[in-house]
Every structure is written in structure tokens, then in C-alpha cells.
Design a protein around this motif. Structure first.
Motif, PDB file in Angstrom:
ATOM      1  N   THR A 190       0.826  -1.208   0.000  1.00 24.34           N
ATOM      2  CA  THR A 190       0.000   0.000   0.000  1.00 24.34           C
ATOM      3  C   THR A 190       0.863   1.263   0.000  1.00 24.34           C
ATOM      4  O   THR A 190       2.060   1.206   0.299  1.00 24.34           O
ATOM      5  CB  THR A 190      -0.910   0.042   1.238  1.00 24.34           C
ATOM      6  OG1 THR A 190      -0.089   0.191   2.410  1.00 24.34           O
ATOM      7  CG2 THR A 190      -1.771  -1.206   1.347  1.00 24.34           C
ATOM      8  N   LYS A 191       0.207   2.379  -0.277  1.00 20.79           N
ATOM      9  CA  LYS A 191       0.892   3.679  -0.220  1.00 20.79           C
ATOM     10  C   LYS A 191       1.421   3.923   1.193  1.00 20.79           C
ATOM     11  O   LYS A 191       2.529   4.434   1.370  1.00 20.79           O
ATOM     12  CB  LYS A 191      -0.079   4.787  -0.631  1.00 20.79           C
ATOM     13  CG  LYS A 191       0.519   6.170  -0.610  1.00 20.79           C
ATOM     14  CD  LYS A 191      -0.497   7.221  -1.033  1.00 20.79           C
ATOM     15  CE  LYS A 191       0.108   8.611  -0.936  1.00 20.79           C
ATOM     16  NZ  LYS A 191      -0.845   9.648  -1.304  1.00 20.79           N
ATOM     17  N   THR A 192       0.644   3.537   2.190  1.00 15.38           N
ATOM     18  CA  THR A 192       1.060   3.695   3.589  1.00 15.38           C
ATOM     19  C   THR A 192       2.335   2.891   3.855  1.00 15.38           C
ATOM     20  O   THR A 192       3.244   3.376   4.529  1.00 15.38           O
ATOM     21  CB  THR A 192      -0.070   3.246   4.542  1.00 15.38           C
ATOM     22  OG1 THR A 192      -1.235   4.016   4.252  1.00 15.38           O
ATOM     23  CG2 THR A 192       0.320   3.422   5.988  1.00 15.38           C
ATOM     24  N   ILE A 196       4.626   2.119   1.709  1.00 12.98           N
ATOM     25  CA  ILE A 196       5.727   2.806   1.018  1.00 12.98           C
ATOM     26  C   ILE A 196       6.165   4.032   1.816  1.00 12.98           C
ATOM     27  O   ILE A 196       7.363   4.258   2.021  1.00 12.98           O
ATOM     28  CB  ILE A 196       5.326   3.182  -0.425  1.00 12.98           C
ATOM     29  CG1 ILE A 196       5.103   1.908  -1.253  1.00 12.98           C
ATOM     30  CG2 ILE A 196       6.390   4.067  -1.081  1.00 12.98           C
ATOM     31  CD1 ILE A 196       4.451   2.131  -2.601  1.00 12.98           C
ATOM     32  N   ILE A 200       7.584  11.873  -4.383  1.00 20.83           N
ATOM     33  CA  ILE A 200       6.356  12.434  -3.841  1.00 20.83           C
ATOM     34  C   ILE A 200       6.079  13.830  -4.378  1.00 20.83           C
ATOM     35  O   ILE A 200       4.961  14.144  -4.781  1.00 20.83           O
ATOM     36  CB  ILE A 200       6.400  12.433  -2.298  1.00 20.83           C
ATOM     37  CG1 ILE A 200       6.498  10.982  -1.805  1.00 20.83           C
ATOM     38  CG2 ILE A 200       5.175  13.123  -1.714  1.00 20.83           C
ATOM     39  CD1 ILE A 200       6.752  10.827  -0.332  1.00 20.83           C
TER      40      ILE A 200
END
Length: 183
Positions: free
Chosen positions: A116-118, A120, A140
Motif C-alpha cells: 500500500t501507499k502507507t 511505502i 512524492i
């Protein structure tokens, strides 16, 4: 419509209207705090950097040109403020350690869909400070190596090397997460 409202607020800010400044602050403070916290990992330091960023923005608002959104302009000020804080903490970006390296261009930033993005973002937080900052600016914030080299005052090759090392470390940090998802 939102751009038109922002434009009117910015015009009022340029005239020194404090009510407009508070409205701009209210509109952007959460996003700018999130950005500052991502770089500084400390709530108080992030608040201070964000507020300093707003002060600089309002002090220099005459230099804002609407060829970019106000949010993007403000974001760059806040990021630069965070980098100033990190530099004061003696974070050094040395190009001596990368002089003899052969650089391999690898633009593949795809991760397994189970990550997930979290996951990463948590892995990015674990990187060495100089790798973390370059990865954040590149991945980012969307800056290229020329912009990163200007922001951090480092050679482009150093930016590329820190990005490459950060990316390799990210992959290592995320391997257990990927393997966990496969069972």
C-alpha cells in the motif's frame, strides 16, 4: 471557481488584508503541515517550519506569479524551509562519496499491488536522511534531478545516486511486506 476564489484571496493578501491571509492559512495549513512533517518527522518542528513558510510567503507574496498554483508556490517555500531546518541539523549532502560511481538509470518505481501507499511512506521514513529527502523530492513532490540539485545545492549525479540508493533500500524494506502478502 476555486481558482477564482484563490486569485481574489491572493490579491487581497498582496494588499496586506489580514483576514484574507487567515483564510489562505486556513485553506492550506493542513496540507503544508503534512508536507513539513513528512520531511522533519517531528510535530513541533513541522509546525514551526510550516508557520515560517507562511510568514515567508506572505512577506514575499508580491513575487508570486500565477503561472503556477499558489499551493505549489507555497509548497516549495515550505519544503525549502524544512530543508533549511535539516541543514541546520548538520545534514550534509556530500558529492565526494559518489564521484567514482557508475550510475544506472532505473525509472521503474512500480511496487507490488499488495504493497500500500502507507507501506511505502513508512518505508521512506526509514531511509537515511539524505536518501529520504531525495526520494521524497523526486517520488512524492515530483521534482526532477536538475531541480533537486538546485534545491539541495548538490551535483545532479549526487541526486541520482541518493535516489538510486534510496530506491534500493526501499525495495529491501518492502520485500518482507511483499512476501507476507504472498502467503
Amino acid at each position: 471557481m476555486q481558482n477564482q476564489i484563490d486569485s481574489l484571496l491572493i490579491q487581497a493578501c498582496k494588499k496586506g488584508n489580514q483576514v484574507a491571509q487567515m483564510q489562505v492559512y486556513d485553506n492550506y495549513c493542513k496540507a503544508m503541515f503534512t508536507i513539513a512533517y513528512r520531511y522533519l518527522n517531528d510535530e513541533e518542528s513541522a509546525k514551526d517550519a510550516m508557520q515560517e513558510g507562511f510568514l515567508k510567503a506572505f512577506t514575499n507574496i508580491e513575487s508570486y506569479k500565477p503561472n503556477a498554483t499558489f499551493g505549489a508556490w507555497l509548497k516549495r517555500i515550505v519544503i525549502n524551509q524544512c530543508l533549511d531546518v535539516l541543514k541546520k541539523q548538520k545534514l550534509k549532502f556530500s558529492d565526494a562519496e559518489v564521484e567514482d560511481l557508475e550510475l544506472i538509470e532505473d525509472n521503474n518505481w512500480n511496487f507490488e499491488t499488495s504493497i500500500t501507499k502507507t507501506d511505502i511512506l513508512k518505508a521512506i521514513d526509514q531511509l537515511q536522511a539524505k536518501h529520504k529527502i531525495v526520494v521524497q523530492l523526486y517520488l512524492i513532490e515530483g521534482y526532477d534531478h536538475i531541480e533537486i540539485s538546485e534545491i539541495l545545492n548538490i551535483p545532479i549525479k549526487t541526486s541520482r545516486t541518493h535516489l538510486s540508493r534510496g530506491k534500493a533500500t526501499l525495495r529491501d524494506l518492502l520485500k518482507p511486506k511483499y512476501n507476507e502478502a504472498r502467503y
